[in-house]
Design an enzyme around this catalytic site. Structure first.
Site, mmCIF file in Angstrom:
data_model
loop_
_atom_site.group_PDB
_atom_site.id
_atom_site.type_symbol
_atom_site.label_atom_id
_atom_site.label_comp_id
_atom_site.label_asym_id
_atom_site.label_seq_id
_atom_site.Cartn_x
_atom_site.Cartn_y
_atom_site.Cartn_z
ATOM 1 N N HIS A 106 0.849 -1.196 0.000
ATOM 2 C CA HIS A 106 0.000 0.000 0.000
ATOM 3 C C HIS A 106 0.887 1.250 0.000
ATOM 4 C CE1 HIS A 106 -2.660 3.183 1.438
ATOM 5 N NE2 HIS A 106 -3.602 2.491 0.825
ATOM 6 N N GLU A 178 -4.183 1.491 -7.422
ATOM 7 C CA GLU A 178 -4.515 2.625 -6.556
ATOM 8 C C GLU A 178 -3.587 3.801 -6.874
ATOM 9 O OE1 GLU A 178 -6.653 0.956 -2.785
ATOM 10 O OE2 GLU A 178 -4.572 1.402 -2.349
#
Ligand code: PEP
Length: 272
Positions: A106, A178
């Site tokens: 992430h 993302e």
């Protein structure tokens, strides 16, 4: 998308460092009740929640007790199963608890905790070795003046992060596209931008791994998805789902997005 599009749609959330164990229990109980009472809604969906580490065990106990299809995962893990890694969390221990997924790479792990692609690639291999599914987050840092600049970045990041696995492992990986500039922002990336980036990733996997594997790859989108934007993002033909942060901290919002995914999935199935 290239090929048929009747696969499951994914609806997932990471709570990041939010929710106490008690708050997590309440949310998971509400969600499991909804899922158990609405089997038609979740029939073609894969729903997952990634709580904070400390709440994973409680969440899995609720799932086991209620016999729910909800999947639970972690937000990170170590690349080793055990040993002298103070403070780290073992993928083997997560598997032992009953975790199904582990989010890796992430943007916050990369930017705040200085994780490199080399570390991420070792974690991807470790999670697969432990029979769980990595949710591998990739994304360019800034919105470029031309999308090609982002695509070039994505190619290198994805290939570096996948450099310890082979083609047969891809079916056990969820790629979460993302764009970092769209995380925690006021709006998601534009729909045509997401579509083009995901199409590029599919072609890239086809080119690098062969066997048209990119067409079947699970690729989901994350970055400021809200109940207002979820439907259009889910409907993109190259996209297999949504990965939601802030907007899913409220369980009712998350349930609304699950309902939307079911409606979108039904229309995708009938249009093929
Ligand atoms: C994220 O951090 O991965 C994320 C998608 O968060 P948000 O939905 O809040 O932008």
């Amino acid at each position: 998308m290239q090929g048929e599009k009747t696969r499951k749609l994914y609806v997932g959330t990471s709570w990041k460092m939010n929710k106490t164990v008690n708050e997590s229990r309440q949310y998971i109980s509400t969600l499991c009740d909804f899922m158990n009472n609405n089997p038609q809604v979740i029939k073609n969906l894969e729903v997952f929640v990634l709580p904070a580490f400390l709440a994973i065990d409680s969440a899995i106990q609720i799932i086991n007790k209620t016999n729910s299809d909800l999947k639970i995962g972690a937000q990170d893990c170590c690349w080793e199963d055990f040993g002298a890694f103070t403070g780290e969390v073992s993928p083997m221990h997560l598997k032992d608890l009953g975790a199904s997924y582990v989010e890796l790479g992430h943007a916050e792990r990369r930017n705040i905790f200085m994780e490199t692609d080399e570390m991420v690639s070792k974690k991807v291999a470790a999670v697969i070795k432990n029979n769980m599914k990595p949710i591998l987050c990739i994304g360019e840092e800034e919105k470029p003046s031309q999308i090609n600049i982002a695509l070039h970045f994505l190619e290198h990041q994805l290939m570096d992060d996948l450099n310890k696995i082979d083609r047969t492992d891809l079916k056990n990986i969820v790629i979460a596209y993302e764009p970092v500039w769209a995380i925690g922002a006021t709006a998601s990336a534009p729909l045509d931008y997401i579509e083009e980036a995901m199409g590029f990733l599919r072609n890239l996997l086809n080119k690098k791994f062969g066997n048209n594997c990119g067409n079947d790859q699970v690729i989901i989108y994350g970055g400021s998805v809200t109940p207002e934007s979820a439907r259009d993002i889910l409907a993109l033909k190259n996209n297999d789902g949504i990965f939601v942060g802030r907007s899913a901290l409220n369980v009712e919002y998350f349930i609304n997005m699950i309902k939307m995914a079911n409606e979108v999935q039904k229309s995708k199935i009938t249009s093929f």
